[in-house]
Design an enzyme around this catalytic site. Structure first.
Site, short mmCIF file in Angstrom:
data_model
loop_
_atom_site.label_atom_id
_atom_site.label_comp_id
_atom_site.label_asym_id
_atom_site.label_seq_id
_atom_site.Cartn_x
_atom_site.Cartn_y
_atom_site.Cartn_z
N ARG A 144 0.81 -1.21 0.00
CA ARG A 144 0.00 0.00 0.00
C ARG A 144 0.86 1.27 0.00
NH1 ARG A 144 -5.43 -0.64 1.02
NH2 ARG A 144 -5.57 1.17 2.40
N SER A 149 16.35 13.21 9.01
CA SER A 149 15.03 13.68 9.40
C SER A 149 14.09 12.51 9.67
CB SER A 149 14.44 14.60 8.32
OG SER A 149 14.11 13.87 7.16
N ASP A 185 -2.90 11.70 10.16
CA ASP A 185 -4.22 11.45 9.59
C ASP A 185 -5.04 12.70 9.83
OD1 ASP A 185 -7.05 10.49 9.27
OD2 ASP A 185 -6.07 8.54 9.07
N TYR A 241 -8.14 4.82 17.62
CA TYR A 241 -7.35 5.22 16.46
C TYR A 241 -7.20 6.74 16.42
CZ TYR A 241 -6.04 6.12 11.61
OH TYR A 241 -5.40 6.59 10.49
N MET A 248 -7.26 8.89 18.83
CA MET A 248 -6.34 9.33 19.88
C MET A 248 -4.89 9.00 19.53
SD MET A 248 -8.37 8.63 23.46
CE MET A 248 -9.02 7.00 23.05
N LYS A 269 -3.57 8.90 16.56
CA LYS A 269 -3.09 9.82 15.54
C LYS A 269 -2.96 11.25 16.07
CE LYS A 269 -2.27 7.05 12.16
NZ LYS A 269 -0.91 6.93 11.61
#
Length: 260
Positions: A19, A147, A153, A166, A168, A170
């Site tokens: 992906r 870096s 998200d 999820y 929280m 991100k």
């Protein structure tokens, strides 16, 4: 600060067997990076990506396995990633765990508790692992003036219903990006890329209900379409090469965050 051991830069991309992660790995490879392809369970996919990269340039890619929920695996991954070519210039924290945790499902009506398994799996993968890897690799990144780029998200700012844990995780990595940008400066730059609708989740099946959800998301996107992994790769490439940008999170969402 720029005590480079080799002219060729090296990038570790977590969750890069498939992906968006695979697209990022391939894009960085085209720019001349040697790539450490991290995977957990997708060995065949990781081997395919590495084979493809090696066909393009010898000794330019390696696959390393690691369970991001295991602290020992994180230490081994960090050490092995540096050992392969003797340096590290870029860490891309891409790997992510995404699935719904609706409140009714997370609670037991008899004994009000949430599923600690879900909490640990999502938080350990999405937040703890990027933080620990960043700290473990900080000294190596200082040597190269390197870096860190974190995949965030758009739901880190406005929550997605039924995905509380999820969301929280991100939100945490967004704050981690800004915090580490201050803590690790001036030698290391830390930035983030915050995708919108790029690829639909694989665990969804094509149903009329899903189609309606996708239509709604696109209707809320000013550019009126879904993005592509290439859009994310372009943002990652910019942040990897820019020398005067740190602590920033670029939204690559077609403007959808304007409607959230």
């Amino acid at each position: 600060m720029n005590d480079l051991k080799h002219d060729t830069k090296v990038a570790l991309v977590t969750g890069s067997a498939r992906r968006i992660g695979a697209s990022i790995a391939e894009a960085l490879h085209r720019q001349g990076y040697n790539i450490v392809v991290h995977y957990n369970k997708s060995k065949a996919d990781a081997d395919n990506i590495v084979r493809k990269l090696l066909n393009s340039r010898d000794n330019s890619a390696v696959a390393l396995q690691g369970n991001l929920q295991d602290i020992d695996d994180l230490s081994t991954l960090a050490e092995s990633a540096v050992t392969k070519w003797g340096q590290l210039d870029l860490l891309v924290n891409n790997a992510s765990c995404f699935y719904p945790t609706p409140i009714p499902a997370a609670q037991d009506t008899q004994t009000p508790t949430f599923k600690i398994i879900d909490w640990n799996e999502i938080l350990d993968t999405n937040l703890r692992a990027p933080y620990v890897l960043s700290l473990l690799l900080a000294d190596e990144l200082r040597k190269t003036g390197g870096s860190i780029i974190n995949l965030v998200d758009i739901y880190s700012e406005r929550p997605l219903k039924n995905h509380s844990i999820y969301n929280m995780s991100k939100a945490g990595i967004a704050m981690m990006t800004q915090t580490l940008a201050r803590e690790l400066a001036p030698e290391i730059r830390v930035n983030g890329v915050s995708p919108g609708a790029i690829l639909w989740p694989e665990n969804d099946t094509e149903t009329a209900e899903l189609g309606a959800v996708q239509e709604r998301i696109i209707s809320q996107t000013p550019l009126a379409r879904c993005g592509s992994p290439t859009d994310i790769c372009e943002a990652v490439s910019y942040l990897a090469s820019s020398q005067f940008v740190t602590g920033q999170i670029i939204k690559v969402d077609g403007g959808r965050s304007l409607h959230l």
